[in-house]
Scaffold this motif. Structure first.
Motif, PDB file in Angstrom:
ATOM      1  N   MET A 181      76.151  -5.004  24.603  1.00 30.63           N
ATOM      2  CA  MET A 181      76.334  -4.501  23.239  1.00 30.63           C
ATOM      3  C   MET A 181      75.297  -5.118  22.323  1.00 30.63           C
ATOM      4  O   MET A 181      74.857  -4.483  21.352  1.00 30.63           O
ATOM      5  N   LYS A 184      82.140   1.228  17.310  1.00 28.31           N
ATOM      6  CA  LYS A 184      81.228   0.801  18.380  1.00 28.31           C
ATOM      7  C   LYS A 184      82.023   0.383  19.620  1.00 28.31           C
ATOM      8  O   LYS A 184      81.622   0.668  20.759  1.00 28.31           O
ATOM      9  N   ASN A 206      83.014   3.519  21.382  1.00 28.05           N
ATOM     10  CA  ASN A 206      81.863   4.151  22.040  1.00 28.05           C
ATOM     11  C   ASN A 206      81.461   3.377  23.295  1.00 28.05           C
ATOM     12  O   ASN A 206      81.110   3.965  24.319  1.00 28.05           O
ATOM     13  N   TRP A 207      81.488   2.046  23.171  1.00 29.44           N
ATOM     14  CA  TRP A 207      81.130   1.219  24.332  1.00 29.44           C
ATOM     15  C   TRP A 207      82.076   1.513  25.500  1.00 29.44           C
ATOM     16  O   TRP A 207      81.652   1.725  26.638  1.00 29.44           O
ATOM     17  N   ASP A 243      83.865   4.126  26.026  1.00 29.29           N
ATOM     18  CA  ASP A 243      83.701   5.482  26.551  1.00 29.29           C
ATOM     19  C   ASP A 243      82.653   5.515  27.661  1.00 29.29           C
ATOM     20  O   ASP A 243      82.734   6.332  28.589  1.00 29.29           O
TER      21      ASP A 243
END
Lengths: 126, 131
Positions: free
Chosen positions: B49, B29, B32-33, B35
């Motif tokens: 988040m 996560k 992904n955050w 990115d």
């Protein structure tokens, strides 16, 4: 604690890659966001970005504005227009006239279309 | 999947609960955050988040669901407790209200997120349910 007149404005270029990453991040695989064939059958006509991806760009703008300050945040927002995947969005806000701690917040497209609107109440923590 | 298993509008009732979903803020996560939104230091979980985790809990708690639901509005109340990357967020999901208006099926879902005993976020997801 005094609050600035404006929030920092942040920009995000949405894309298939950011949409896929946000789907994985949020577990939101709604075909409205990811499936062009399905999205073509809806009123949107094409895949749209996740509403909370736009909301989170706004959250980042709030965080960067009030970095390292102890606050509580209260938001009340609505998603007012879709963002098609591939469009750019900007997030920010202005402190409401006559209010010390309430902001009118928004996410917009470069052409001025508002896609998210609402209010932010900042509460300082002593 | 049986058709009658799908969560349709008629099955929701105000006060209904859908359990608690535990979500770890793990390195995947985190990656992904970053990115999407750029660098995020280890010691502080972005409040956004928590919003993404709220959506995950809402989606995982209510399955299967029809295609095409629309997230129309949202309230969020963050406390001053700041989670960190690596924490597990426990998120309770409930039905707060439902209303059929102008042919659309509006449902309000309550969300309450905590890290151990510390509430970090509560709010309401206002959805237009597809069927």
């Amino acid at each position: 604690m005094s609050f600035p007149a404006t929030l920092k404005t942040l920009t995000l270029e949405t894309s298939s890659a950011t949409t896929q990453a946000y789907a994985a991040l949020s577990h939101d695989y709604n075909p409205l966001h990811l499936d062009a064939d399905f999205a073509a059958t809806t009123a949107f006509g094409a895949p749209i970005a996740h509403g909370t991806m736009a909301l989170n760009l706004l959250m980042q703008a709030i965080s960067e504005t009030f970095a390292n300050q102890p606050i509580r945040e209260h938001l009340d927002i609505r998603f007012s227009a879709p963002v098609k995947v591939g469009e750019t969005i900007l997030a920010g806000g202005e402190r409401r006239a006559g209010e010390a701690d309430i902001y009118d917040i928004w996410v917009r497209k470069p052409d001025g279309t508002t896609t998210l609107t609402g209010t932010l109440h900042i509460e300082a923590v002593s | 999947m049986q058709g009658e298993d799908i969560w349709t509008y008629r099955r929701f009732e105000p006060g209904q609960t859908f359990g608690v979903v535990d979500i770890q803020m793990d390195p995947i996560k985190h990656a992904n955050w970053q990115d999407i939104f750029g660098p995020s230091p280890e010691e502080t979980l972005p409040r956004g988040m928590l919003v993404a985790a709220m959506m995950e809990a809402y989606i995982r708690a209510i399955q299967p669901r029809p295609k095409g639901n629309i997230h129309a509005a949202q309230t969020l109340d963050f406390t001053d407790h700041m989670p960190r990357w690596g924490d597990t967020i426990s998120i309770a999901v409930s039905c707060q209200a439902k209303e059929e208006k102008k042919g659309r099926f509006w449902v309000d879902f309550g969300i309450r997120a905590a890290v151990e005993e510390n509430r970090v976020l509560s709010g309401t997801i206002r959805s237009i349910w597809a069927q």
